[in-house]
Scaffold this active site. Structure first.
Site, short mmCIF file in Angstrom:
data_model
loop_
_atom_site.label_atom_id
_atom_site.label_comp_id
_atom_site.label_asym_id
_atom_site.label_seq_id
_atom_site.Cartn_x
_atom_site.Cartn_y
_atom_site.Cartn_z
N ASP A 100 0.87 -1.18 0.00
CA ASP A 100 0.00 0.00 0.00
C ASP A 100 0.91 1.23 0.00
O ASP A 100 2.11 1.13 0.27
CB ASP A 100 -0.91 -0.01 1.25
CG ASP A 100 -1.82 1.23 1.32
OD1 ASP A 100 -2.35 1.63 0.26
OD2 ASP A 100 -1.99 1.80 2.41
N SER A 101 0.29 2.38 -0.24
CA SER A 101 1.05 3.63 -0.19
C SER A 101 1.43 3.97 1.25
O SER A 101 2.12 4.95 1.48
CB SER A 101 0.20 4.77 -0.75
OG SER A 101 -0.97 4.90 0.05
N GLU A 159 -1.41 9.25 7.74
CA GLU A 159 0.02 8.93 7.67
C GLU A 159 0.84 9.71 8.70
O GLU A 159 1.99 9.38 8.97
CB GLU A 159 0.56 9.19 6.25
CG GLU A 159 0.11 8.15 5.22
CD GLU A 159 0.71 6.76 5.46
OE1 GLU A 159 1.87 6.67 5.87
OE2 GLU A 159 -0.03 5.78 5.25
N CYS A 163 -4.46 -1.34 -2.01
CA CYS A 163 -4.60 0.10 -2.23
C CYS A 163 -5.55 0.29 -3.42
O CYS A 163 -5.27 -0.21 -4.52
CB CYS A 163 -3.22 0.68 -2.55
SG CYS A 163 -3.22 2.41 -3.02
N CYS A 171 -10.98 3.60 0.00
CA CYS A 171 -9.54 3.75 0.24
C CYS A 171 -9.22 2.92 1.48
O CYS A 171 -9.97 2.97 2.46
CB CYS A 171 -9.20 5.22 0.48
SG CYS A 171 -7.52 5.52 1.06
N HIS A 215 -7.13 3.22 3.73
CA HIS A 215 -6.85 3.99 4.96
C HIS A 215 -8.15 4.29 5.73
O HIS A 215 -8.12 4.49 6.94
CB HIS A 215 -6.18 5.33 4.62
CG HIS A 215 -4.73 5.23 4.30
ND1 HIS A 215 -4.26 4.65 3.15
CD2 HIS A 215 -3.62 5.68 4.97
CE1 HIS A 215 -2.94 4.74 3.12
NE2 HIS A 215 -2.53 5.37 4.22
N1 DGL Z 1 -4.68 3.27 0.75
C1 DGL Z 1 -4.66 3.94 -0.52
C2 DGL Z 1 -5.96 3.64 -1.28
O1 DGL Z 1 -6.59 2.69 -1.01
C3 DGL Z 1 -4.37 5.37 -0.24
C4 DGL Z 1 -4.18 6.15 -1.48
C5 DGL Z 1 -3.20 7.26 -1.39
O2 DGL Z 1 -2.05 7.02 -1.03
O3 DGL Z 1 -3.59 8.37 -1.77
O4 DGL Z 1 -6.37 4.30 -2.18
#
Ligand code: DGL
Length: 259
Positions: free
Chosen positions: A9-10, A150, A72, A182, A184
């Site tokens: 994931d990011s 984050e 993600c 998302c 997050h």
């Molecule tokens: N967890 C990522 C998602 O599901 C976050 C996206 C991001 O980094 O902007 O989209």
């Protein structure tokens, strides 16, 4: 096969998916990459998201991962087609759960809270066209939410203010189902539930991703066979403390890695 599955994931958001996966597949070893240094992915171009997804995939393959979960929505909706063409390992992706929401809504109005990258992707629009005809999709970009999470903020006043700004217009427009698009955002659920009236159904795709992971492991004969305790390796290229906090477990190793 006793090799791990890879998850990326990011940042820390995909840990919400990791939790679903380990609940369904408790014996399965995992390697998790939190690319927090490059978060948010949601404001980046499709090309940049593909390049980051390739980097993460190559690293997971170097750990001998037998299947990769793109935990993600932004990376899935922008890069998974490309990844599937480039690599032979099976991929599981996550995208906003429009189909179950379309089946549940009575007002025929579904809210989707997701990143700009997800909402502007062709995959998101194709899914909406395919599974939500006759349903109005109220799209809302969750600008700023991933950045705050984050930083370790998921129940602050700033989060609550942003959520109110995003959720009230969808409520006013008649939404009765909210899709969390998302990975997050499940961490915002306590705050979201304080803002939304109780009759609004909130849907995310975490459990479905875990089920699909299990299905593919079985389909490709990759499921774990030996009864050894699984090892869970977590790597962050930015904030190890935050990642440890989100996995909140003594059974995992969390380390810094420059990737
Ligand atoms: N967890 C990522 C998602 O599901 C976050 C996206 C991001 O980094 O902007 O989209």
């Amino acid at each position: 096969m006793n090799t791990p599955i890879g998850i990326f994931d990011s940042g820390v958001g995909g840990t919400s998916i990791w939790k679903e996966i380990t609940q369904l597949l408790p014996a399965q070893a995992t390697v998790y990459l939190a690319d927090s240094r490059n978060a948010p992915y949601g404001n980046k171009s499709k090309e940049a998201i593909i390049a980051l997804s390739i980097k993460n995939t190559e690293l997971l393959l170097s750990y001998n991962c037998k299947l990769i979960v793109v935990a993600c929505n932004t990376a899935t909706t922008n890069a998974i087609d490309f990844l599937r063409k480039k690599y032979s390992v099976p991929f599981v992706g996550i995208e906003p759960a429009i189909k179950p929401a379309a089946l549940q809504t009575k007002t025929k109005k579904v809210g989707v809270l997701a990143t700009k990258g997800t909402l502007s992707s062709a995959l998101f629009h194709n899914t909406a066209k395919l599974h939500a005809s006759g349903i109005e999709i109220l799209e809302q970009e969750g600008a700023g939410l991933v950045e705050l999470i984050e930083k370790g903020e998921y129940a602050s006043e700033a989060i609550s203010d942003l959520l109110k700004r995003y959720l009230y217009p969808m409520l006013d427009a008649g939404m009765d189902c909210l899709v969390l698009g998302c990975t997050h955002y499940p961490y915002l659920l306590p705050t979201i539930k304080k803002i939304l009236p109780g009759h609004i159904t909130i849907i995310d795709s975490g459990e479905a991703v875990a089920r699909q992971t299990k299905t593919l492991l079985e389909k490709y004969d990759l499921a774990k066979t030996q009864k050894t305790t699984p090892i869970h390796q977590f790597y962050s290229n930015q904030n190890v403390g935050l990642l440890s906090h989100f996995v909140n477990s003594r059974t995992v190793q969390v380390s810094y890695l420059d990737f």
